[in-house]
Design an enzyme around this catalytic site. Structure first.
Site, PDB file in Angstrom:
ATOM      1  N   LYS A  26     -10.895  70.161  79.338  1.00 30.01           N
ATOM      2  CA  LYS A  26      -9.534  69.998  78.830  1.00 30.01           C
ATOM      3  C   LYS A  26      -8.550  69.740  79.975  1.00 30.01           C
ATOM      4  O   LYS A  26      -7.748  68.812  79.925  1.00 30.01           O
ATOM      5  CB  LYS A  26      -9.128  71.260  78.067  1.00 30.01           C
ATOM      6  CG  LYS A  26      -7.872  71.100  77.237  1.00 30.01           C
ATOM      7  CD  LYS A  26      -7.457  72.420  76.623  1.00 30.01           C
ATOM      8  CE  LYS A  26      -8.346  72.899  75.510  1.00 30.01           C
ATOM      9  NZ  LYS A  26      -7.943  72.427  74.193  1.00 30.01           N
ATOM     10  N   ARG A  96      -4.651  78.179  77.165  1.00 31.23           N
ATOM     11  CA  ARG A  96      -5.926  77.820  76.528  1.00 31.23           C
ATOM     12  C   ARG A  96      -7.053  77.921  77.542  1.00 31.23           C
ATOM     13  O   ARG A  96      -6.874  77.616  78.710  1.00 31.23           O
ATOM     14  CB  ARG A  96      -5.886  76.383  76.023  1.00 31.23           C
ATOM     15  CG  ARG A  96      -4.947  76.134  74.870  1.00 31.23           C
ATOM     16  CD  ARG A  96      -4.996  74.657  74.501  1.00 31.23           C
ATOM     17  NE  ARG A  96      -4.429  74.393  73.206  1.00 31.23           N
ATOM     18  CZ  ARG A  96      -3.199  73.932  73.009  1.00 31.23           C
ATOM     19  NH1 ARG A  96      -2.410  73.698  74.041  1.00 31.23           N
ATOM     20  NH2 ARG A  96      -2.758  73.715  71.789  1.00 31.23           N
ATOM     21  N   GLY A 105     -17.360  79.283  71.331  1.00 30.38           N
ATOM     22  CA  GLY A 105     -17.524  80.734  71.278  1.00 30.38           C
ATOM     23  C   GLY A 105     -16.505  81.494  72.100  1.00 30.38           C
ATOM     24  O   GLY A 105     -16.486  82.723  72.112  1.00 30.38           O
ATOM     25  N   MET A 107     -12.497  82.374  73.891  1.00 27.57           N
ATOM     26  CA  MET A 107     -11.107  82.521  73.492  1.00 27.57           C
ATOM     27  C   MET A 107     -10.490  81.136  73.379  1.00 27.57           C
ATOM     28  O   MET A 107     -10.733  80.287  74.210  1.00 27.57           O
ATOM     29  CB  MET A 107     -10.315  83.300  74.535  1.00 27.57           C
ATOM     30  CG  MET A 107      -8.927  83.598  74.027  1.00 27.57           C
ATOM     31  SD  MET A 107      -7.767  84.000  75.323  1.00 27.57           S
ATOM     32  CE  MET A 107      -6.952  82.423  75.508  1.00 27.57           C
ATOM     33  N   ARG A 352     -10.893  63.855  74.540  1.00 25.96           N
ATOM     34  CA  ARG A 352     -12.262  64.075  75.040  1.00 25.96           C
ATOM     35  C   ARG A 352     -13.176  63.083  74.342  1.00 25.96           C
ATOM     36  O   ARG A 352     -12.817  62.526  73.295  1.00 25.96           O
ATOM     37  CB  ARG A 352     -12.723  65.506  74.780  1.00 25.96           C
ATOM     38  CG  ARG A 352     -12.717  65.866  73.311  1.00 25.96           C
ATOM     39  CD  ARG A 352     -13.105  67.313  73.103  1.00 25.96           C
ATOM     40  NE  ARG A 352     -12.827  67.676  71.725  1.00 25.96           N
ATOM     41  CZ  ARG A 352     -12.860  68.905  71.251  1.00 25.96           C
ATOM     42  NH1 ARG A 352     -13.147  69.911  72.041  1.00 25.96           N
ATOM     43  NH2 ARG A 352     -12.611  69.158  69.989  1.00 25.96           N
ATOM     44  N   HIS A 468     -53.048  70.267  62.448  1.00 24.49           N
ATOM     45  CA  HIS A 468     -53.508  69.092  61.709  1.00 24.49           C
ATOM     46  C   HIS A 468     -52.374  68.497  60.879  1.00 24.49           C
ATOM     47  O   HIS A 468     -52.095  67.298  60.933  1.00 24.49           O
ATOM     48  CB  HIS A 468     -54.688  69.511  60.811  1.00 24.49           C
ATOM     49  CG  HIS A 468     -55.215  68.400  59.968  1.00 24.49           C
ATOM     50  ND1 HIS A 468     -54.773  68.167  58.692  1.00 24.49           N
ATOM     51  CD2 HIS A 468     -56.121  67.432  60.232  1.00 24.49           C
ATOM     52  CE1 HIS A 468     -55.399  67.118  58.201  1.00 24.49           C
ATOM     53  NE2 HIS A 468     -56.226  66.647  59.119  1.00 24.49           N
ATOM     54  N   SER A 777     -56.148  59.580  80.493  1.00 24.86           N
ATOM     55  CA  SER A 777     -55.049  59.794  79.553  1.00 24.86           C
ATOM     56  C   SER A 777     -54.907  61.298  79.373  1.00 24.86           C
ATOM     57  O   SER A 777     -55.877  61.985  79.039  1.00 24.86           O
ATOM     58  CB  SER A 777     -55.367  59.115  78.222  1.00 24.86           C
ATOM     59  OG  SER A 777     -54.316  59.373  77.323  1.00 24.86           O
ATOM     60  N   CYS A 844     -51.240  61.017  76.008  1.00 25.16           N
ATOM     61  CA  CYS A 844     -51.357  60.764  74.571  1.00 25.16           C
ATOM     62  C   CYS A 844     -51.227  62.035  73.746  1.00 25.16           C
ATOM     63  O   CYS A 844     -51.410  62.017  72.546  1.00 25.16           O
ATOM     64  CB  CYS A 844     -52.648  60.038  74.243  1.00 25.16           C
ATOM     65  SG  CYS A 844     -54.110  61.004  74.632  1.00 25.16           S
ATOM     66  N   TYR A 864     -47.894  54.800  81.268  1.00 28.77           N
ATOM     67  CA  TYR A 864     -47.412  54.708  79.892  1.00 28.77           C
ATOM     68  C   TYR A 864     -47.422  56.064  79.208  1.00 28.77           C
ATOM     69  O   TYR A 864     -48.073  57.000  79.670  1.00 28.77           O
ATOM     70  CB  TYR A 864     -48.267  53.721  79.085  1.00 28.77           C
ATOM     71  CG  TYR A 864     -49.678  54.190  78.818  1.00 28.77           C
ATOM     72  CD1 TYR A 864     -49.960  54.976  77.699  1.00 28.77           C
ATOM     73  CD2 TYR A 864     -50.721  53.874  79.685  1.00 28.77           C
ATOM     74  CE1 TYR A 864     -51.245  55.428  77.453  1.00 28.77           C
ATOM     75  CE2 TYR A 864     -52.010  54.320  79.446  1.00 28.77           C
ATOM     76  CZ  TYR A 864     -52.270  55.102  78.336  1.00 28.77           C
ATOM     77  OH  TYR A 864     -53.533  55.564  78.093  1.00 28.77           O
TER      78      TYR A 864
HETATM   79  C1  PEP Z   1     -54.626  66.144  73.155  1.00 30.17           C
HETATM   80  O1  PEP Z   1     -55.381  67.097  73.243  1.00 30.17           O
HETATM   81  O2  PEP Z   1     -53.514  66.101  73.711  1.00 30.17           O
HETATM   82  C2  PEP Z   1     -54.992  64.985  72.345  1.00 30.17           C
HETATM   83  C3  PEP Z   1     -54.231  63.918  72.321  1.00 30.17           C
HETATM   84  O3  PEP Z   1     -56.097  65.100  71.582  1.00 30.17           O
HETATM   85  P1  PEP Z   1     -56.149  65.890  70.191  1.00 30.17           P
HETATM   86  O4  PEP Z   1     -54.778  66.263  69.806  1.00 30.17           O
HETATM   87  O5  PEP Z   1     -56.786  64.964  69.243  1.00 30.17           O
HETATM   88  O6  PEP Z   1     -57.009  67.053  70.550  1.00 30.17           O
END
Ligand code: PEP
Ligand code: MG
Length: 891
Positions: A26, A96, A105, A107, A352, A468, A777, A844, A864
């Protein structure tokens, strides 16, 4: 000498916008507005360093502070031509708080400070309005007592209510000057009673009391909690802003209002705000009176018949509109402003950067590039990657009522409603009949897939962010709330119960997979619209990022969606997921439960043609982009038959007695399936499985190349490797199949073999493993599980407590633990590349779509990230921000 106080006003200022850390948000913006010549009531800011000093020195101020405040106050007096505490012509101020980050949160505000029994008479004279003066005085006493003296406000409300009853009136505006005088008298009595001393009459005492209260509020419980929730360090401290009062409540040529320089929910380049004639700021916020629209256009959009400011005060409105464009040009961003009009003169009280929806953020960023206010790179930094979720999935209508039943993990974003069903078959059946359903399960398993497909959303009572249900739902782009531990499911009775509330099968619930909320009944949803702006901004992001973004996909539909969202290949094709559907799961069960190689080969022969066809489709969709196919990695418990009917079916297929199947299934039962006979271990036990898969891949590659002349970039990946020897043995199998298929078709096959790094041992021995692996990976789901020794399926029940207690800042299965798991990634990266300079590195695990984790992957130097299709745009944007070297935008 340290400068503790920064003045502003009259077209100049000691501070500027960049001094936010020292002056708070402010204070820095008031200084900035003042120095660019906007009409700001003069004032000064006591810096955040004073706050730090205050707490480091047992709540004492720096010795020079008093003199610096006095000098700054004298400057304000000079500019406005009034004196603080002057009985004839008193200067009144507002006090202020103002931290670096906005902190609701803390004053907030004390207005009209400097009034006492004498100066109020001066205000009567200078304003010529006795009622106004006494109303201001009583407001001041109320606010001061509430925020500085900490007397509960109900004491004052009681007095006021009683007064209105006595007078038989309903509104504050019905009270006359003499009534307010009376109210003030009684307020003073309340103070004597509560504090044992009178209300402070000395303006200096009032001022220092308010300054002390602001600094004190930095450590109040609300502020501490807010800081914790928003990652604001305690060391930042708050500043205090003292500013000459201007009055929007001195008559009909006065007003007060708030505005956004563009529409904060759509982003449209239209001035958007509200104002109230003859009112103070708190009246707008408190909602006692309904504010009117600033513009005629706004008035028409709201179908309001009350006049717009543009009509009532055209001249002042003209100035405000001018300031709107000045501020936007200056800050090069949409602003959220507060203003007051006193006797026809406009004053700016705050500016702001305005909060906005993702949709607005996108439109504003792209529009501002077109308007020449910002460049493309800057536009890329303006949108929080995580917020793109709002644009890719349906969201709950924010205007709708909602009764939250329970909260689970926000496992897969988007919102959906439907009738509760407890089995996948029921989901499928009802969906076929045109019903919208929500599949509710303790947890899901492969045989629920058809029900998950049919459902609008999935709710589970156990399981975490990599369960899952969560992984599959994210892949499908369906909302999922997982691990909602308060939800008790009685599938037999067809009910779910949350603390006494029971929902029966067929009754409706709504899920918000972005927040984890489970809501009773139907809450309407809003469909996303992907505008041209979205594609344009994503193009700009692609122009700056260096990290590639691939997708985790195994079905043609998912792969095609991911391509549409800009995926640059497949980073993980979980082949076991290809077996979830239809007859395939039967063949897989047959394979798992065969007790010899012959039986397994028979089952594999059934699967092989389907696998080949799957790969053909994926290769075609990916059109030459890399496709990483992970060989089978089924945690066995996900595939074993559970019900009698399933047992009987497998027994029939295999031509053995049901008892025999039960016995085999019991033999395969594992206490820790996640650490059991899965991944490469299965390949070592039954190499014929990987052999079949490799053959399917190579035959598919040959077919796609021959038939369509398309190139194929196949990467074959071995899961759950801990040692080089495991990889070598599997590589032998693969290379041999490649040779055979190549010879048979008269071609040389081009492919890579690599491994997942998802066990700490593999990370540590990466140097050696890279002698055989052409790529790594990082499977950070398992790597997190095994680094922490924390089950990815069972930890949801206590993870929340771990977060609440500050043991974990985030769910480590959602946001990468960069310190621990991250160190293993760094080690593997360094050791792997030392062995093989061109080792390809990716991630991954589910973290591949989490913005903060994407940042880490960029910084560590991976090639990647790979994530579920709907998170591809999020990862692209996060990767761009990482490449630009700016902090990740999170709101
Ligand atoms: C992992 O374990 O990060 C992975 C990509 O394989 P999954 O989740 O299939 O075990
Ligand atoms: Mg894994």
């Amino acid at each position: 000498m340290t400068k503790w106080v920064y003045g502003f006003g009259n077209g100049t200022a000691d501070g500027k916008a960049e001094m936010r850390d020292l002056l708070g948000g402010k204070g820095a913006n008031l200084a900035e507005m003042s120095s660019i010549g906007l009409p700001v009531p003069p004032g000064f800011t006591v810096t955040t360093e004073v706050c730090t000093y205050y707490y480091a020195n047992s709540r004492a101020y720096p010795p020079e502070l008093k003199a610096q405040v006095a000098a700054a106050l004298a400057d304000v007096e000079k500019i406005v031509g009034r004196k603080f505490g002057d009985p004839d012509n008193p200067l009144l101020v507002s006090v202020r708080s103002g931290a670096r980050a906005s902190m609701p949160g803390m004053m907030d505000t004390v207005l009209n400070l400097g009034l006492n029994d004498t100066t109020v008479l001066g205000l009567v004279r200078s304003s010529g309005d006795e009622r106004f003066a006494y109303d201001s005085y009583r407001r001041f006493i109320q606010m001061y007592c509430n925020v500085v003296l900490e007397i509960d406000h109900h004491n004052f409300e009681e007095v006021l209510e009683q007064k209105k009853l006595d007078l038989d009136v309903h509104l504050d505006t019905d009270l006359k000057a003499s009534d307010w005088k009376d109210v003030i008298k009684q307020y003073k009595k309340v103070i004597e009673r509560e504090l044992g001393k009178p209300f402070p009459q000395d303006p200096q005492e009032q001022l220092w009391g308010a300054v002390g209260a602001v600094f004190g509020s930095w450590m109040n419980q609300r502020a501490i909690t807010y800081r914790k929730l928003h990652d604001i360090p305690e060391s930042w401290g708050t500043a205090v802003n003292v500013q000459a009062m201007v009055f929007g409540n001195m008559g009909d040529d006065c007003a007060t209002g708030v505005a956004f320089t563009r529409n904060p929910s759509t982003g449209e380049n239209l001035f958007y705000g509200e104002y109230l004639v003859n009112a103070q700021g708190e009246d707008v916020v408190a909602g006692i009176r309904t504010p009117q629209q600033l513009t005629v256009q706004g008035k028409e959009a709201q179908k309001s018949d009350r006049p717009a400011m543009e009509e009532v005060m055209p001249e002042v409105y003209g100035q405000l509109a001018e300031i709107r464009s000045t501020l936007e040009r200056h800050y090069r961003d949409m602003q959220d402003i507060e203003f007051t009009v006193q006797s026809g003169k406009l004053y700016m009280l705050q500016t702001r950067n305005g909060k906005r929806t993702a949709k607005a953020a996108l439109k504003i960023a792209v529009d501002m590039v077109r308007e020449g206010l910002i460049d493309r790179k800057e536009a890329v930094t303006r949108i929080a990657p995580a917020s793109l979720d709002q644009l890719l999935h349906p969201t709950l209508d924010p205007k709708a009522q909602r009764k939250v039943l329970a909260k689970g993990l926000p496992a897969s974003p988007g919102a959906a409603f439907g009738k509760v069903v407890f089995t996948a078959d029921a989901a499928e059946k009802m969906a076929r009949d045109g019903e919208k359903v929500i599949l509710v399960r303790r947890e899901t398993s492969p045989e629920d897939i058809h029900g998950m497909h049919a459902a609008q959303g999935i709710l589970t009572s156990t399981g975490g962010m990599t369960s899952h249900a969560a992984v599959v739902a994210r892949g499908m782009g369906k909302p999922c709330v997982a691990g909602a531990g308060d939800v008790r499911i009685d599938a037999k009775a067809g009910t779910l119960t949350v603390r006494g509330t029971t929902v029966k099968a067929g009754e409706a619930i709504t899920l918000d997979g972005s927040t984890g909320e489970v809501i009773l009944g139907i809450v309407p949803t809003i469909q996303p619209e992907l505008s041209g702006d979205f594609a344009e901004l994503m193009d700009w992001a692609d122009g700056v990022r260096t990290l590639k973004v691939r997708t985790n996909a195994e079905t043609p539909a998912d792969a095609a969606t991911a391509r549409k969202f800009g995926a640059e290949g497949i980073g993980l094709c979980r082949t076991e997921h290809m077996f979830f559907e239809g007859d395939r799961i039967v063949a897989v069960r047959q394979m798992i439960l065969s007790d010899d190689e012959k039986g397994r080969r028979a089952a594999l022969a059934r699967i092989a043609p389907m696998q080949r066809q799957d790969f053909v489709e994926l290769f075609e969709i990916m059109a030459g982009l890399p496709v990483t196919i992970r060989l089978l990695d089924p945690p066995l418990h996900e595939f074993l038959p559970k019900t009698d009917a399933e047992m009987a079916q497998v027994a029939r297929e295999l031509g053995v007695a049901e008892k025999e199947i039960e016995a085999r299934a019991a033999k395969l039962h594992e206490f820790n399936p996640m650490l059991g006979h899965r991944g490469v271990r299965l390949g070592i036990s039954y190499p014929e499985i990987y052999e079949m898969q490799a053959r399917a891949i190579f035959e598919a590659a040959v077919e796609v190349r021959k038939k369509h002349g398309k190139t194929v970039d196949a990467e074959i990946m071995i899961p759950l490797v801990a040692t080089k020897r495991e990889l070598d043995l599997m590589k032998e199998v693969i290379d041999q199949v490649a040779n055979e298929v190549g010879k048979l078709n008269g071609v040389t096959l081009d492919y890579k073999v690599g491994t997942m790094i998802e066990l700490p041992r593999a990370a540590l021995r990466a140097g050696e493993i890279a002698e055989s692996a052409e790529f790594f990976s990082f499977g950070t789901n398992d790597l997190t599980q095994t680094t922490f020794g924390l089950s990815r399926d069972d930890s949801a029940s206590f993870l929340e407590r771990y977060q609440r207690r500050g043991i974990f800042e985030h769910d480590p299965f959602a946001t990468l633990d960069v310190e621990g798991v991250g160190e293993l990634i760094r080690i593997a990266h360094e050791r792997g590349r030392r062995t093989r300079k061109d080792l390809k590195l990716g991630i991954c695990g589910e973290h591949g779509g989490d913005p903060a984790s994407v940042f880490f992957c960029h910084q560590v130097g991976l090639d990647y990230v790979s994530c579920s299709p709907f998170r591809v745009p999020i990862a692209r944007l996060a990767a761009a921000q990482a490449a630009l070297g700016v902090a990740l935008k999170t709101d």
